[in-house]
Enzyme design. Sequence first.
Site, PDB file in Angstrom:
ATOM      1  CG  ASN A   1      -1.840  -1.201   1.211  1.00 22.36           C
ATOM      2  OD1 ASN A   1      -2.469  -1.577   0.200  1.00 22.36           O
ATOM      3  ND2 ASN A   1      -2.020  -1.711   2.425  1.00 22.36           N
TER       4      ASN A   1
ATOM      5  N   GLY B   1      -4.298   3.374   1.737  1.00 21.69           N
ATOM      6  CA  GLY B   1      -4.569   2.980   2.950  1.00 21.69           C
ATOM      7  C   GLY B   1      -3.221   2.841   4.015  1.00 21.69           C
TER       8      GLY B   1
ATOM      9  CG  HIS C   1       4.552  -2.245   5.420  1.00 22.64           C
ATOM     10  ND1 HIS C   1       4.642  -0.995   5.485  1.00 22.64           N
ATOM     11  CD2 HIS C   1       3.221  -2.757   5.328  1.00 22.64           C
ATOM     12  CE1 HIS C   1       3.184  -0.622   5.580  1.00 22.64           C
ATOM     13  NE2 HIS C   1       2.482  -1.410   5.486  1.00 22.64           N
ATOM     14  CG  LEU C   2       5.309  -7.570  -0.347  1.00 25.37           C
ATOM     15  CD1 LEU C   2       6.053  -7.593  -1.401  1.00 25.37           C
ATOM     16  CD2 LEU C   2       5.203  -9.072   0.205  1.00 25.37           C
TER      17      LEU C   2
END
Length: 114
Positions: free
Chosen positions: A87, A93, A100-101
């Site tokens: 995101n 959001g 970060h995945l």
Amino acid sequence: MNDVNCLFCRVARGEVSAAIVAETPDCIAFRDINPQAPVHVLIIPREHIATLNDASDAATIGKLSLLAADVARKEGIADSGYRTVINTNAAAGQTVFHVHLHLLGGRTLRWPPG
Ligand code: 5GP
Ligand code: ZN
């Protein structure tokens, strides 16, 4: 580079506890505190990068995906299927500004996402 006030830098430094599932020299994978699927793991670079827009090193970003595939195999969802998501910024959001995945799996995931 590290950011003293960044939550995920603090996880990477061991100052904030997290359920770590895998570590490499460049990345850490840990369980999301508010899981949206039976498997919900976050994969971060140790280096502080706020968003995907701020990333420039292909290897760093690529390693997130490869570690996600490793964790998916370890968690037993590689064959059934899983989703990886990054995101970026408000409309997507993003709430934690250390890239970060998300690795999500263990249930059927609908498409398109909300
Ligand atoms: P974003 O909305 O930025 O893509 O995802 C941030 C994720 O971090 C959310 O899924 C949220 O549940 C998770 N999260 C927020 N704070 C913590 C925390 O302190 N520990 C862990 N393990 N996950 C967190
Ligand atoms: Zn950070």
